[in-house]
Enzyme design. Structure first.
Site, short mmCIF file in Angstrom:
data_model
loop_
_atom_site.label_atom_id
_atom_site.label_comp_id
_atom_site.label_asym_id
_atom_site.label_seq_id
_atom_site.Cartn_x
_atom_site.Cartn_y
_atom_site.Cartn_z
N GLY A 18 -9.42 -8.26 1.73
CA GLY A 18 -9.05 -9.58 2.25
C GLY A 18 -9.34 -10.73 1.30
O GLY A 18 -9.56 -11.85 1.74
N SER A 19 -9.31 -10.47 0.00
CA SER A 19 -9.57 -11.59 -0.92
C SER A 19 -8.42 -12.59 -0.90
O SER A 19 -8.64 -13.79 -1.06
CB SER A 19 -9.85 -11.08 -2.34
OG SER A 19 -8.71 -10.54 -2.92
N ARG A 71 4.81 5.94 14.72
CA ARG A 71 4.85 4.61 14.07
C ARG A 71 5.33 3.54 15.05
O ARG A 71 4.81 2.42 15.10
CB ARG A 71 5.79 4.67 12.87
CG ARG A 71 5.94 3.33 12.16
CD ARG A 71 6.92 3.44 11.01
NE ARG A 71 6.39 4.27 9.95
CZ ARG A 71 5.65 3.82 8.94
NH1 ARG A 71 5.35 2.54 8.86
NH2 ARG A 71 5.21 4.63 8.01
N MET A 96 -1.46 -2.62 3.99
CA MET A 96 -0.97 -1.43 3.28
C MET A 96 -0.17 -0.48 4.17
O MET A 96 -0.21 0.73 3.99
CB MET A 96 -2.15 -0.70 2.61
CG MET A 96 -2.95 -1.56 1.65
SD MET A 96 -1.94 -2.36 0.37
CE MET A 96 -1.68 -0.98 -0.71
N ARG A 97 0.52 -1.04 5.14
CA ARG A 97 1.42 -0.23 5.98
C ARG A 97 2.85 -0.70 5.76
O ARG A 97 3.09 -1.90 5.67
CB ARG A 97 1.13 -0.43 7.48
CG ARG A 97 -0.18 0.09 7.95
CD ARG A 97 -0.30 1.57 7.92
NE ARG A 97 0.60 2.27 8.83
CZ ARG A 97 0.81 3.58 8.79
NH1 ARG A 97 0.22 4.33 7.89
NH2 ARG A 97 1.62 4.15 9.66
N HIS A 115 2.84 -9.14 -3.59
CA HIS A 115 2.94 -7.82 -4.21
C HIS A 115 2.47 -7.92 -5.67
O HIS A 115 2.88 -8.83 -6.39
CB HIS A 115 4.38 -7.32 -4.16
CG HIS A 115 4.54 -5.96 -4.78
ND1 HIS A 115 4.17 -4.81 -4.14
CD2 HIS A 115 4.97 -5.59 -6.01
CE1 HIS A 115 4.39 -3.78 -4.93
NE2 HIS A 115 4.87 -4.21 -6.08
N ASP A 151 9.48 -4.17 -0.53
CA ASP A 151 9.19 -5.07 -1.66
C ASP A 151 10.47 -5.64 -2.27
O ASP A 151 10.51 -6.01 -3.46
CB ASP A 151 8.38 -4.34 -2.75
CG ASP A 151 7.03 -3.86 -2.24
OD1 ASP A 151 6.44 -4.55 -1.39
OD2 ASP A 151 6.57 -2.79 -2.67
N GLU A 180 -2.84 -13.79 -7.79
CA GLU A 180 -2.33 -13.66 -6.41
C GLU A 180 -2.91 -14.77 -5.53
O GLU A 180 -2.21 -15.38 -4.73
CB GLU A 180 -2.73 -12.30 -5.82
CG GLU A 180 -2.01 -11.13 -6.43
CD GLU A 180 -2.39 -9.80 -5.77
OE1 GLU A 180 -2.61 -9.77 -4.55
OE2 GLU A 180 -2.47 -8.79 -6.49
#
Ligand code: GRF
Length: 220
Positions: A18-19, A71, A96-97, A115, A151, A180
């Site tokens: 979570g940065s 899912r 990351m899903r 990304h 992406d 980022e």
């Protein structure tokens, strides 16, 4: 932590450290970004990003994807939780899903992702390893609108990083991550101020079609 001046709100989805989330929380705290972060939702329990949310007094929740064999069931649960906040934006911050069209199409053009590559180059995972293996001279990161293509949605802003001769994936990832943090808050600021808009699958910057992503120097 939120700005009273802001009429825009967001929910952040995370999976780890979570940065990026922290950079956004800090930008809101310093009034650089006029946005209310209504909630933080993680798909993994016990991650540092959830602690960061708690420290910032932002409602947080973990919906573990592992608890949903299908899912679709996971995404229905996530959708219900996100909808409680009626957010203007859904911020994927190290989430990351892969989200399916079912989820994405419920939020037309308001899901934003960061990304770690200069998209359209190197979508997917392990981007730092891949650019080094390919002998690239430049790497970087991209903030983009999420569409059904992984992406592949329209890019809002990029930061370019020169690859040094002695770089490995680890050293490179650290410099990219710092970039980022800069471009994510900038992209959100531009969106909140309606300088960046997204309609009919096209991005506009100050009313003009944005064919190429902005870079940080252009707008800082
Ligand atoms: C970032 O590089 C992000 O772009 C990628 O995963 C990393 C997570 O960083 N998808 P953090 O959780 O924001 O620290």
């Amino acid at each position: 932590m939120s700005s009273l001046l802001s009429s825009k709100s967001a929910v952040a989805l995370i999976s780890g450290s979570g940065s990026n989330l922290q950079a956004i929380i800090d930008a809101i705290g310093s009034n650089e970004l006029q946005l209310k972060l209504s909630a933080v939702i993680s798909n993994i329990s016990g991650v540092k990003g959830l602690e960061r949310a708690e420290l910032a007094k932002i409602p947080s929740k973990c919906i573990r994807h592992q608890d949903y064999p299908q899912r679709n069931d996971y995404e229905k649960e996530l959708l219900g939780e996100v909808n409680k906040y009626s957010p203007d934006y859904i911020i994927l911050a190290g989430f990351m899903r892969i989200l399916s069209p079912f989820f994405i199409n419920n939020f037309n053009g308001i899901i934003i992702n960061i990304h770690p590559s200069l998209l359209p180059k190197y979508p997917g995972l392990n981007t730092h390893q891949k650019v080094i293996a390919a002998g690239e001279s430049w790497h970087g990161c991209t903030v983009h609108v999420v569409t059904e293509e992984l992406d592949g949605g329209p890019a809002i802003i990029q930061a370019k990083i020169k690859i040094k001769q002695n770089d490995d994936a680890d050293s490179l990832s650290k410099r990219v991550l710092l970039a980022e943090h800069k471009i994510y808050k900038k992209a959100l600021e531009l969106m909140v101020k309606s300088k960046i808009t997204y309609q009919h699958k096209k991005l506009k910057f100050n009313g003009q079609i944005l064919d190429q992503p902005l870079n940080l120097d252009q707008i800082s």
